[in-house]
Enzyme design. Structure first.
Site, PDB file in Angstrom:
ATOM      1  N   HIS A 361      52.653  82.336  68.550  1.00 57.34           N
ATOM      2  CA  HIS A 361      51.983  81.036  68.476  1.00 57.34           C
ATOM      3  C   HIS A 361      50.628  81.147  67.800  1.00 57.34           C
ATOM      4  O   HIS A 361      50.275  80.341  66.938  1.00 57.34           O
ATOM      5  CB  HIS A 361      51.777  80.483  69.898  1.00 57.34           C
ATOM      6  CG  HIS A 361      53.034  79.957  70.513  1.00 57.34           C
ATOM      7  ND1 HIS A 361      53.144  79.679  71.849  1.00 57.34           N
ATOM      8  CD2 HIS A 361      54.243  79.650  69.983  1.00 57.34           C
ATOM      9  CE1 HIS A 361      54.355  79.224  72.110  1.00 57.34           C
ATOM     10  NE2 HIS A 361      55.043  79.205  70.998  1.00 57.34           N
ATOM     11  N   ARG A 504      65.488  73.762  54.769  1.00 57.11           N
ATOM     12  CA  ARG A 504      66.426  74.796  55.215  1.00 57.11           C
ATOM     13  C   ARG A 504      66.919  74.449  56.612  1.00 57.11           C
ATOM     14  O   ARG A 504      66.131  74.105  57.493  1.00 57.11           O
ATOM     15  CB  ARG A 504      65.713  76.152  55.225  1.00 57.11           C
ATOM     16  CG  ARG A 504      66.616  77.313  55.633  1.00 57.11           C
ATOM     17  CD  ARG A 504      65.902  78.646  55.484  1.00 57.11           C
ATOM     18  NE  ARG A 504      64.764  78.763  56.375  1.00 57.11           N
ATOM     19  CZ  ARG A 504      63.870  79.758  56.321  1.00 57.11           C
ATOM     20  NH1 ARG A 504      63.981  80.694  55.393  1.00 57.11           N
ATOM     21  NH2 ARG A 504      62.869  79.798  57.178  1.00 57.11           N
ATOM     22  N   ASP A 626      63.980  88.916  52.831  1.00 58.11           N
ATOM     23  CA  ASP A 626      65.158  89.424  53.527  1.00 58.11           C
ATOM     24  C   ASP A 626      66.064  90.221  52.595  1.00 58.11           C
ATOM     25  O   ASP A 626      66.660  91.227  53.008  1.00 58.11           O
ATOM     26  CB  ASP A 626      65.950  88.282  54.181  1.00 58.11           C
ATOM     27  CG  ASP A 626      65.486  88.014  55.604  1.00 58.11           C
ATOM     28  OD1 ASP A 626      65.082  88.969  56.280  1.00 58.11           O
ATOM     29  OD2 ASP A 626      65.514  86.847  56.026  1.00 58.11           O
ATOM     30  N   ARG A 636      61.086  95.290  58.199  1.00 58.30           N
ATOM     31  CA  ARG A 636      59.694  95.191  57.760  1.00 58.30           C
ATOM     32  C   ARG A 636      58.717  95.017  58.918  1.00 58.30           C
ATOM     33  O   ARG A 636      57.504  95.138  58.725  1.00 58.30           O
ATOM     34  CB  ARG A 636      59.534  94.049  56.756  1.00 58.30           C
ATOM     35  CG  ARG A 636      59.836  92.650  57.292  1.00 58.30           C
ATOM     36  CD  ARG A 636      59.662  91.622  56.179  1.00 58.30           C
ATOM     37  NE  ARG A 636      59.868  90.255  56.629  1.00 58.30           N
ATOM     38  CZ  ARG A 636      61.022  89.622  56.590  1.00 58.30           C
ATOM     39  NH1 ARG A 636      62.078  90.251  56.133  1.00 58.30           N
ATOM     40  NH2 ARG A 636      61.133  88.376  57.007  1.00 58.30           N
ATOM     41  N   CYS A 673      61.832  82.288  46.812  1.00 57.32           N
ATOM     42  CA  CYS A 673      60.768  82.083  47.793  1.00 57.32           C
ATOM     43  C   CYS A 673      60.589  83.407  48.536  1.00 57.32           C
ATOM     44  O   CYS A 673      61.557  84.032  48.947  1.00 57.32           O
ATOM     45  CB  CYS A 673      61.096  80.957  48.771  1.00 57.32           C
ATOM     46  SG  CYS A 673      62.639  81.161  49.673  1.00 57.32           S
TER      47      CYS A 673
END
Length: 754
Positions: A361, A504, A626, A636, A673
């Site tokens: 958060h 997405r 990814d 990663r 992206c």
């Protein structure tokens, strides 16, 4: 021997400081191995020499004074070869060197082993004996094991600045964590200690249960007020979605959650502080045992709220300072969003936390506020940091405590350069992203947070390349309903209309889990994530698709992106659900235009299915982060292998070039992206490969635009040829740096290391 080893390790780990640990180790090793001498040599990077730091058996006056370079003497030979050396007659060895001050001339036998931590040689551990003795295999294994244990202790001491011998570097300490929000800052550490210790509350039987319940209720009420006030202080700085985090805290404090459980414990015979501590500890222990990062972050929220309530029960109202320094770097074991709201925004320069990850958060809010943040700094010595001067590097996940004048001056220069460059590039941000030879590259923005800030970019971008719909799902306590999602999506679509917005579908799993929908797996990145989850739960995907379609009415700028596609069957199933959603809305009197649908290319399998995918979708979007991770088999987020994750790996670049080439042949638009698109040199590579559009976070747009406007398409294509000819990531990066320097664009690259 195993029991002896265990006892030594316990004693070393329990030592009050490094000197005590070293003293304990050499004495216990000498006794366990029944030998005459045990010594420890530390490799001093400043002197570039091995320094005798501790010994039992040699003359103590030699400690701190005897040193030798790597490769000289038997100790230097062990360090150079980074392997054990076992000699029955050390003096007969050609590398033997005699130091008069040590008194070691009377010792014949020698066994030395290197101390290595994460490929770095830190020193040498040695045992010696007067009699000729060939140390056996068990002896050697024992000493190697002790060296491995000492390596961890030593690495921590070097990182925290605990080594204070005159011959060693002192003062500055360097720590590394997870880069959660980019940027650099120089300031003063303000350590926020926990307001109360949940683990030290004694068990007491209450004399008046109703009184205990009453004061619990009062304490929770005060914490509610604190949380509400913190939210109000942040209200003008973060979006409504981020402010929803404070509603989550309020819900956790509600009567149906924390309060009722604690009341139950009070009625079972425990006083309020003890009952609260029991309940909070149970929740935290459960959450910390689960495997996914997001649920572990909720453990931090529960613990923070528990401490706050306990502080009021103990009449200890605050652990925060009354006055904050002008350049405050907030430091704590855990930092919650509520803690963040207590610091005046104009004084908050950076955030550092022992716990946390880039999906927490506080990381989400820090990025929205533009605050440099590093989390996951596990070696941070909190008690010694308060008031210390700090340099925070959010690009590399690095923290310098009590920085040297050179380091501070270096970062002051970098910060000033970044500020000046931002001002300079601001003047051309409304100009087209067009090369000198007339080639246009569409620049898109990644969103998912504050709408108003993103909408101000409309004149500078070609649309939204990636709207992360999972963010609203992550900051609520349940799946948001269709109306709620429709409202959020409409804000985005209206804010950027008439520009296209690529939304997405819900992409959870991997490192993104929901608190109310936990996914426990041994290998989450190879498991149930993305489209795999939503196709298994069509009721969730249908609600989302209907909400997107409703939100697009009259705007017609919606495009839908399907994540984690592995085969064409997944696309077919998703398209059937989309058609069904359109049909159902039509039956309800809601007429919508069928949006374009794209497939995310992030699983290597899709590299070999582009022709079949092209028959089903309207565009491709490459998730380079990814795709890199899967091609290189590197998590990663794992610090042990993070150095292997590199988007400039030749295999990754070859795959990207192939994607662009085949998509062009199939006449399917293709964008990227990910981190590679946000790097100016990487963007030029992608442009040269033939990608139509690049999508990135808003702060990356100015530098990428500047690079595109200054390099011709022909030059970028030549750069691709040069880069693909390299055989290593290092070679690729050197090639990129050289060409950027030739083009006088080196200032657009990330700042050089100190």
């Amino acid at each position: 021997m195993l029991e002896v080893l265990r006892r030594i390790i316990l004693e070393v780990n329990g030592a009050r400081n490094l000197e005590a640990a070293l003293s304990t180790m050499v004495r216990r090793i000498r006794k366990a191995m029944r030998t005459d001498v045990c010594s420890f040599y530390l490799f001093d990077t400043q002197l570039d020499r091995l320094v005798l730091m501790e010994t039992i058996g040699l003359r103590t006056q030699a400690v701190g004074h005897v040193s030798l370079p790597v490769g000289e003497g038997l100790v230097g030979l062990v360090a150079q070869r980074e392997e054990p050396l076992n000699l029955e007659d050390a003096r007969a060895h050609p590398y033997f060197r005699y130091f008069e001050t040590t008194g070691e001339e009377r010792y014949s036998s020698f066994l030395g082993v290197p101390i290595i931590h994460q490929r770095r040689m830190l020193g040498v551990l040695v045992v010696q004996q007067a009699d000729k003795r060939r140390f056996d295999e068990a002896d050697e294994a024992f000493l190697v094991t002790m060296a491995a244990q000492l390596a961890g202790v030593l690495a921590h001491a070097l990182a925290t600045g605990s080594l204070t011998r005159p011959s060693l570097p002192g003062g500055q300490a360097t720590f590394t964590g997870v880069a959660a929000s980019p940027g650099m800052a120089i300031g003063e550490a303000v350590v926020i200690a926990p307001p109360a210790d949940l683990d030290s509350v004694p068990d007491l039987i209450p004399t008046d249960e109703e009184y205990e319940i009453e004061r619990l209720s009062e304490a929770i009420g005060r914490v509610r007020d604190e949380i509400r006030a913190a939210g109000e202080r942040l209200a003008n700085r973060i979006s409504a979605q981020e402010l929803a985090l404070f509603d989550v805290y309020q819900q956790m404090l509600g009567e149906e959650a924390l309060f009722q459980e604690v009341v139950k414990r009070i009625r079972e015979g425990q006083w309020a502080p003890g009952a609260l501590a029991d309940v909070v500890r149970r929740h935290v222990q459960y959450l910390e045992r689960v495997s996914d990062d997001y649920l572990r972050e909720r453990a931090a929220d529960v613990r923070d709220l528990g401490r706050r309530v306990l502080a009021h029960l103990q009449e200890n109202t605050s652990a925060t300072p009354d006055v904050y320094p002008e350049r405050t770097v907030l430091v704590s074991d855990e930092i919650s969003v509520a803690m963040l709201g207590e610091v005046p925004r104009d004084k908050l320069a950076g955030i550092v936390s022992v716990r946390g990850s880039s999906t927490s958060h506080v990381a989400i809010v820090a990025r929205a506020m533009g605050i440099p943040t590093v989390l996951g700094m596990v070696d941070l010595p909190l008690p010694r940091l308060n008031g210390a001067r700090l340099v925070l590097d959010g690009h590399r996940g690095r923290l310098f405590v009590r920085p040297s004048p050179d380091i501070e001056s270096h970062y002051e220069g970098l910060i000033e350069e970044e500020r000046a460059l931002s001002e300079l590039l601001e003047h051309e941000q409304d100009l087209p992203s067009r090369t000198p030879d007339g080639h246009d590259v569409r620049l898109l923005v990644n969103t998912g947070l504050a709408v108003d800030a993103m909408a101000s970019l409309k004149s500078r971008i070609g649309g939204v390349g990636l709207y992360r719909t999972e963010v609203p799902f992550m900051i609520t306590e349940r799946f948001p309903g269709e109306q709620e999602q429709t409202r959020l999506y409409r804000e985005q679509l209206e804010g950027f209309a008439p520009l296209p917005v690529v939304m997405r579908t819900l992409d959870i799993g991997g490192d993104k889990d929901l608190p109310y929908f936990p996914i426990e797996e041994a290998n989450p990145f190879l498991g149930w994530r993305g489209i795999r989850v939503t196709l298994d739960h069509p009721e969730v995907l249908m609600v989302q698709l209907r909400a997107m379609l409703r939100a697009s009415q009259g705007l017609d700028n919606l495009q839908i992106l399907l994540p984690m596609i592995t085969n064409v069957d997944e696309v077919d199933d998703a398209l059937r659900l989309l058609d069904r959603a359109i049909r159902e809305l039509g039956e309800d009197g809601v007429e919508v235009v069928r949006p374009k649908v794209g497939a995310m290319i992030e699983v290597p399998a899709t590299l070999y299915q582009l022709d079949a995918l092209a028959e089903r979708v309207d565009f491709f979007s490459v998730g380079s982060n990814d795709l890199t991770q899967y091609l290189l088999a590197v998590d990663r987020n794992n610090p042990r292998v993070a150095d292997l994750y590199d988007a400039c790996h030749p295999a990754v670049l070859s795959a990207m070039a192939r994607l662009a080439r085949e998509a062009t042949a199939l006449e399917v638009p293709i964008s990227v992206c990910g981190e590679l698109a946000a790097d100016p040199a990487g963007a030029l590579l992608l442009m040269g490969m033939g990608f139509d559009a690049l999508s990135m976070n808003a702060p990356s747009l100015p530098k990428v635009r500047a690079a595109i406007r200054r390099v011709s398409l022909a030059s970028a294509q030549a750069l691709v040829e040069d880069a693909l000819a390299e055989s290593s990531p290092l070679g690729v990066r050197r090639c990129l740096e050289a060409r950027m320097s030739d083009w006088q664009l080196a200032h657009l690259l990330p700042p050089k290391d100190a």
